[in-house]
Design a protein around this motif. Structure first.
Motif, PDB file in Angstrom:
ATOM      1  N   THR A 104       0.850  -1.195   0.000  1.00  5.94           N
ATOM      2  CA  THR A 104       0.000   0.000   0.000  1.00  5.94           C
ATOM      3  C   THR A 104       0.880   1.237   0.000  1.00  5.94           C
ATOM      4  O   THR A 104       1.901   1.293   0.710  1.00  5.94           O
ATOM      5  N   ASN A 105       0.490   2.222  -0.784  1.00 12.49           N
ATOM      6  CA  ASN A 105       1.281   3.444  -0.919  1.00 12.49           C
ATOM      7  C   ASN A 105       0.795   4.538   0.030  1.00 12.49           C
ATOM      8  O   ASN A 105      -0.402   4.698   0.254  1.00 12.49           O
ATOM      9  N   TYR A 106       1.755   5.302   0.542  1.00 13.18           N
ATOM     10  CA  TYR A 106       1.458   6.405   1.455  1.00 13.18           C
ATOM     11  C   TYR A 106       2.272   7.633   1.058  1.00 13.18           C
ATOM     12  O   TYR A 106       3.410   7.508   0.581  1.00 13.18           O
ATOM     13  N   LEU A 107       1.700   8.812   1.262  1.00 14.97           N
ATOM     14  CA  LEU A 107       2.401  10.078   1.071  1.00 14.97           C
ATOM     15  C   LEU A 107       2.836  10.594   2.438  1.00 14.97           C
ATOM     16  O   LEU A 107       2.135  10.416   3.436  1.00 14.97           O
ATOM     17  N   LEU A 108       4.001  11.265   2.469  1.00 14.46           N
ATOM     18  CA  LEU A 108       4.571  11.669   3.745  1.00 14.46           C
ATOM     19  C   LEU A 108       4.484  13.179   3.957  1.00 14.46           C
ATOM     20  O   LEU A 108       5.079  13.947   3.213  1.00 14.46           O
ATOM     21  N   PRO A 109       3.766  13.610   4.994  1.00 18.92           N
ATOM     22  CA  PRO A 109       3.786  15.022   5.382  1.00 18.92           C
ATOM     23  C   PRO A 109       5.183  15.392   5.888  1.00 18.92           C
ATOM     24  O   PRO A 109       5.991  14.518   6.227  1.00 18.92           O
ATOM     25  N   VAL A 110       5.460  16.689   5.989  1.00 10.68           N
ATOM     26  CA  VAL A 110       6.812  17.100   6.369  1.00 10.68           C
ATOM     27  C   VAL A 110       7.120  16.821   7.835  1.00 10.68           C
ATOM     28  O   VAL A 110       8.290  16.786   8.228  1.00 10.68           O
ATOM     29  N   ASP A 111       6.096  16.598   8.668  1.00 14.51           N
ATOM     30  CA  ASP A 111       6.356  16.302  10.080  1.00 14.51           C
ATOM     31  C   ASP A 111       6.327  14.808  10.377  1.00 14.51           C
ATOM     32  O   ASP A 111       6.313  14.408  11.549  1.00 14.51           O
ATOM     33  N   ALA A 112       6.327  13.971   9.342  1.00 14.01           N
ATOM     34  CA  ALA A 112       6.287  12.517   9.545  1.00 14.01           C
ATOM     35  C   ALA A 112       7.541  12.054  10.286  1.00 14.01           C
ATOM     36  O   ALA A 112       8.660  12.427   9.938  1.00 14.01           O
ATOM     37  N   ASP A 113       7.331  11.251  11.309  1.00 13.27           N
ATOM     38  CA  ASP A 113       8.440  10.650  12.059  1.00 13.27           C
ATOM     39  C   ASP A 113       8.107   9.175  12.231  1.00 13.27           C
ATOM     40  O   ASP A 113       7.519   8.755  13.232  1.00 13.27           O
TER      41      ASP A 113
END
Length: 477
Positions: A104-113
């Motif tokens: 499954t594909n996910y997009l990463l926000p800039v605050d992703a940790d």
């Protein structure tokens, strides 16, 4: 006669609204690069700005954002989902880091940790499949462009923290299937990684999209063939875009005059051909012409490689590289850092206490800073749109509303040079000062936006001026 003129004006306005609603086009355009917990990507915000301008130029309403956190992305997606309901064409464009976990594909926000697979699945990232289904589900034509196949920055960490060590974490994005009326395009093939491009420029995939998808008379699938060829050649066969399509008719984002669409389904919609020197280009240029950021000027050049202000953009880029001159305004000097992060809303604007005179002063200042709007003392949708452009040009959160910090920053801006120096066309020199309340001077009329089109545009401006004057005179009496 005055009442007849007013009636005719209202009829013309209604006809314009009907024409605008004939073909509804909405796009979500986001570029994330300023990541807080992994290496940053320099180009996605530039890619997004250029793509947004390209789509606006062919009639799209664009929900745009750069360097968004998880909450900010969610807010933009909710707005996009509401506006995309029942549209003729919906476009989803994302540039930045993406991740494939368990297929499954996910997009990463800039605050992703992200440290574990659970972090991904419980909300630290944006599930692409779910997002597309919820936001674009009932649009007639759905076009998805994912420039998110950069190397997965969290892969090693997720694998090392997995209890079984067998978690499936891909280097690039996983394969996706498209539903009816949908085209999905990736920057490169499943499981592979794509190039970000040279710093300060567009990625190879986004550059190829901008070059091809809005060419007059080019059907979208034909355009994507050209995109693949261009990227393959530019990267010396190191990157080949991949996609999946279930379109059931010919789709033209920018049909040539008189284009005949054979056997097209009702989902294949069209927009008028955008001419050179268009309103969209002029607005884009006005939003970046005073910028001291090379990436914003490069975004204009990428969107309009043959634009009428290209030479001015290149000259300003050269000046930036040579260092600031004594005539360049340092807009951000002395501005409270919170101005760049604190979002404004109707509540924060109400706290400023803007009466009609102060709202007119805001409109006068916007016009004096090159963001033309009418001096009405009322913040209409038009004024909100202009405030958004001013905010975007200054790097403030772009909401269309003001807060105390943004209002203070606006009051501190001074325009000392005549507007004609920018090359937008002849205008009267204007100055926005810190001490001239709206009540002390009569507002100068805002100049009408310039359009290409020669005699037709001039005639329309003349008739509009006559009608406006007559209607205005009626209400003054």
């Amino acid at each position: 006669m005055r009442y007849l003129t007013l009636l005719l004006s209202l009829v013309c306005m209604a006809a314009t609204v009907d024409a605008a609603n004939a073909d509804r086009r909405v796009a979500f355009v986001v570029g994330n690069g300023a990541y807080k917990n992994v290496a940053q990507l320099p180009n996605p915000p530039i890619d997004a700005k250029a793509m947004a301008a390209t789509l606006r130029n062919v009639g799209f309403e664009v929900i745009e954002g750069s360097n968004l956190t998880r909450d900010q992305m969610t807010e933009k997606l909710l707005d996009f989902g509401r506006k995309a309901q029942g549209t003729d064409v919906a476009v989803f464009y994302y540039a930045g880091h993406g991740i494939a976990v368990g297929g499954t594909n996910y997009l990463l926000p800039v605050d992703a940790d992200i440290k574990t697979e659970m972090d991904v699945k419980l909300g630290a990232a944006i599930n692409i499949d779910l997002t597309l289904d919820q936001t674009m589900g009932d649009a007639k034509v759905k076009l998805v462009f994912l420039d998110a196949c950069r190397d997965n920055p969290f892969a090693a960490k997720i694998k090392s923290n997995s209890a079984t060590r067998s978690v499936n974490v891909g280097s690039g994005l996983a394969e996706m299937k498209s539903g009816e009326g949908t085209l999905i395009a990736f920057a490169t093939g499943p499981g592979q990684t794509a190039l970000d491009g040279q710093e300060g420029n567009n990625s190879p995939f986004t550059r190829a999209l901008i070059d091809n998808i809005t060419k007059p008379g080019i059907e979208i699938q034909q355009a994507m063939t050209s995109v693949r060829a261009q990227v393959n050649e530019e990267t010396h066969k190191g990157q080949l875009p991949w996609g999946h399509t279930n379109l059931i008719g010919a789709v033209y984002l920018n049909p040539a005059q008189g284009t005949q669409v054979a056997n097209a389904a009702p989902t294949a919609t069209a927009a008028p051909v955008a001419s050179g020197g268009s309103e969209a280009e002029l607005e884009f240029w006005r939003s970046v012409k005073e910028s001291n950021k090379a990436e914003e000027l490069n975004a204009y050049i990428s969107a309009y490689p043959n634009g009428q202000f290209k030479s001015l953009a290149l000259a300003r880029l050269a000046a930036i590289k040579s260092g600031p001159s004594t005539t360049t305004r340092t807009l951000n000097a002395g501005v409270d850092p919170a101005t760049f992060t604190d979002e404004a809303s109707q509540v924060t604007e109400d706290q400023i206490g803007l009466d009609k005179g102060k709202r007119r002063d805001v409109q006068r200042r916007l016009t004096g800073l090159g963001f033309d709007t009418k001096l009405t003392g009322e913040f209409t949708d038009e004024t909100r749109s202009v405030i958004k452009r001013w905010q975007a040009a200054r790097g403030y959160p772009s909401t269309g509303y003001l807060n105390k910090l943004q209002h203070k920053a606006m009051l501190s801006e001074i325009v000392a040079a005549p507007a004609t120096a920018s090359g937008d066309g002849p205008k009267q020199a204007r100055r926005a000062t810190n001490t001239a309340p709206a009540q002390q001077s009569a507002p100068a009329p805002a100049p009408a936006p310039q359009r290409s089109g020669g005699g037709d545009a001039a005639g329309a401006a003349f008739v509009g001026g006559v009608v406006g004057g007559m209607v205005g005179g009626m209400f003054r009496r």
